[in-house]
Design a protein around this motif. Structure first.
Motif, PDB file in Angstrom:
ATOM      1  N   LEU A  45     -10.933  33.094  17.354  1.00 41.73           N
ATOM      2  CA  LEU A  45     -10.806  32.824  18.784  1.00 41.73           C
ATOM      3  C   LEU A  45     -12.054  32.125  19.324  1.00 41.73           C
ATOM      4  O   LEU A  45     -11.956  31.194  20.132  1.00 41.73           O
ATOM      5  CB  LEU A  45     -10.543  34.124  19.548  1.00 41.73           C
ATOM      6  N   VAL A  46     -13.227  32.553  18.873  1.00 39.76           N
ATOM      7  CA  VAL A  46     -14.471  31.906  19.317  1.00 39.76           C
ATOM      8  C   VAL A  46     -14.498  30.449  18.860  1.00 39.76           C
ATOM      9  O   VAL A  46     -14.894  29.563  19.619  1.00 39.76           O
ATOM     10  CB  VAL A  46     -15.709  32.689  18.816  1.00 39.76           C
ATOM     11  N   GLU A  47     -14.058  30.193  17.645  1.00 40.98           N
ATOM     12  CA  GLU A  47     -14.009  28.814  17.143  1.00 40.98           C
ATOM     13  C   GLU A  47     -13.130  27.946  18.045  1.00 40.98           C
ATOM     14  O   GLU A  47     -13.496  26.814  18.388  1.00 40.98           O
ATOM     15  CB  GLU A  47     -13.478  28.815  15.717  1.00 40.98           C
ATOM     16  N   LEU A  48     -11.970  28.458  18.440  1.00 41.19           N
ATOM     17  CA  LEU A  48     -11.106  27.717  19.367  1.00 41.19           C
ATOM     18  C   LEU A  48     -11.762  27.565  20.739  1.00 41.19           C
ATOM     19  O   LEU A  48     -11.677  26.508  21.363  1.00 41.19           O
ATOM     20  CB  LEU A  48      -9.758  28.420  19.517  1.00 41.19           C
ATOM     21  N   ALA A  49     -12.418  28.616  21.195  1.00 39.53           N
ATOM     22  CA  ALA A  49     -13.065  28.591  22.514  1.00 39.53           C
ATOM     23  C   ALA A  49     -14.175  27.556  22.564  1.00 39.53           C
ATOM     24  O   ALA A  49     -14.384  26.898  23.592  1.00 39.53           O
ATOM     25  CB  ALA A  49     -13.603  29.979  22.859  1.00 39.53           C
ATOM     26  N   GLU A  50     -14.902  27.411  21.481  1.00 35.26           N
ATOM     27  CA  GLU A  50     -16.012  26.456  21.454  1.00 35.26           C
ATOM     28  C   GLU A  50     -15.530  25.021  21.644  1.00 35.26           C
ATOM     29  O   GLU A  50     -16.275  24.173  22.128  1.00 35.26           O
ATOM     30  CB  GLU A  50     -16.803  26.603  20.157  1.00 35.26           C
ATOM     31  N   LYS A  51     -14.279  24.741  21.317  1.00 32.57           N
ATOM     32  CA  LYS A  51     -13.719  23.401  21.503  1.00 32.57           C
ATOM     33  C   LYS A  51     -13.540  23.061  22.981  1.00 32.57           C
ATOM     34  O   LYS A  51     -13.437  21.890  23.344  1.00 32.57           O
ATOM     35  CB  LYS A  51     -12.391  23.274  20.763  1.00 32.57           C
ATOM     36  N   VAL A  52     -13.488  24.081  23.827  1.00 29.62           N
ATOM     37  CA  VAL A  52     -13.347  23.878  25.271  1.00 29.62           C
ATOM     38  C   VAL A  52     -14.633  23.318  25.863  1.00 29.62           C
ATOM     39  O   VAL A  52     -14.621  22.658  26.891  1.00 29.62           O
ATOM     40  CB  VAL A  52     -12.965  25.221  25.955  1.00 29.62           C
ATOM     41  N   GLY A  53     -15.748  23.579  25.198  1.00 34.89           N
ATOM     42  CA  GLY A  53     -17.052  23.189  25.730  1.00 34.89           C
ATOM     43  C   GLY A  53     -17.670  24.364  26.449  1.00 34.89           C
ATOM     44  O   GLY A  53     -17.104  25.459  26.494  1.00 34.89           O
ATOM     45  N   PRO A  54     -18.833  24.157  27.023  1.00 37.32           N
ATOM     46  CA  PRO A  54     -19.540  25.262  27.678  1.00 37.32           C
ATOM     47  C   PRO A  54     -18.724  25.852  28.826  1.00 37.32           C
ATOM     48  O   PRO A  54     -18.067  25.122  29.568  1.00 37.32           O
ATOM     49  CB  PRO A  54     -20.818  24.616  28.215  1.00 37.32           C
ATOM     50  N   VAL A  55     -18.763  27.173  28.923  1.00 35.67           N
ATOM     51  CA  VAL A  55     -18.120  27.862  30.047  1.00 35.67           C
ATOM     52  C   VAL A  55     -19.125  28.836  30.657  1.00 35.67           C
ATOM     53  O   VAL A  55     -20.018  29.332  29.975  1.00 35.67           O
ATOM     54  CB  VAL A  55     -16.825  28.606  29.637  1.00 35.67           C
ATOM     55  N   ASP A  56     -18.936  29.080  31.942  1.00 35.03           N
ATOM     56  CA  ASP A  56     -19.794  30.019  32.664  1.00 35.03           C
ATOM     57  C   ASP A  56     -19.260  31.436  32.605  1.00 35.03           C
ATOM     58  O   ASP A  56     -20.027  32.394  32.702  1.00 35.03           O
ATOM     59  CB  ASP A  56     -19.909  29.577  34.132  1.00 35.03           C
ATOM     60  N   ALA A  57     -17.935  31.551  32.462  1.00 33.87           N
ATOM     61  CA  ALA A  57     -17.312  32.874  32.467  1.00 33.87           C
ATOM     62  C   ALA A  57     -16.056  32.860  31.612  1.00 33.87           C
ATOM     63  O   ALA A  57     -15.391  31.836  31.468  1.00 33.87           O
ATOM     64  CB  ALA A  57     -16.952  33.294  33.899  1.00 33.87           C
TER      65      ALA A  57
END
Length: 176
Positions: A45-57
């Protein structure tokens, strides 16, 4: 099929005709109980999330979004914001109502949970029709923030939730 997909398939238990006839519920509790599978799923899930780019929350939707959201937030260096069912938050809240597959519901988030302009990742366990994620996106917009991405463990393709989440869409580790 990769190792993580095989692990998910082995540990996510299909329950036929629950919560009503004709529905196949995907029970993730065996996966959560497996000490090797749970961190592998978080890593995926983190690997997929990192594709979104930086997030604040990272927003986790009650209740199963709470299982993955905090771990993802920690790994991304972001804060975690719980989105709760109506009447569960102790302070002033934003609110939105939405349709579920089996009725209607209300989600709430604290008014001060997100800074205006924040980039937000919305996390839940399953994408079905997309109604819950759309409701979370409404709360994000009410707060003046932006949904940068949506993320789930499982997507149920036949229910069309992905189409409702355009143009942001939703990433998933497994589709059925």
């Amino acid at each position: 099929m990769n190792d993580l997909t095989r692990t998910i398939d082995r540990l996510v238990r299909p329950i036929e005709d629950w919560p009503e006839p004709g529905v196949t519920f995907r029970d993730i509790t065996p996966l959560l109980a497996d000490p090797a599978a749970l961190p592998a799923v978080i890593d995926g899930l983190v690997e997929l999330a990192e594709k979104v780019g930086p997030v604040d929350a990272v927003i986790g939707i009650e209740a199963r979004g709470f299982l993955f959201g905090p771990s993802i937030a920690v790994r991304l260096g972001a804060g975690f914001v719980p989105v709760r069912k109506a009447g569960k938050l102790p302070s002033h809240s934003l609110s939105t109502s939405y349709e579920l597959e089996y009725g209607a519901a209300v989600l709430e988030m604290h008014v001060d949970a997100l800074a205006p302009g924040a980039r937000v990742l919305v996390v839940d366990d399953v994408l079905a029709t997309g109604g819950t994620m759309l409701a979370a996106a409404d709360l994000v917009r009410q707060a003046g923030a932006t949904v940068a991405g949506n993320l789930v463990l499982i997507e149920l393709l036949a229910l069309g939730g992905q189409d409702r989440l355009a143009p942001v869409g939703c990433a998933s580790l497994r589709t059925y």
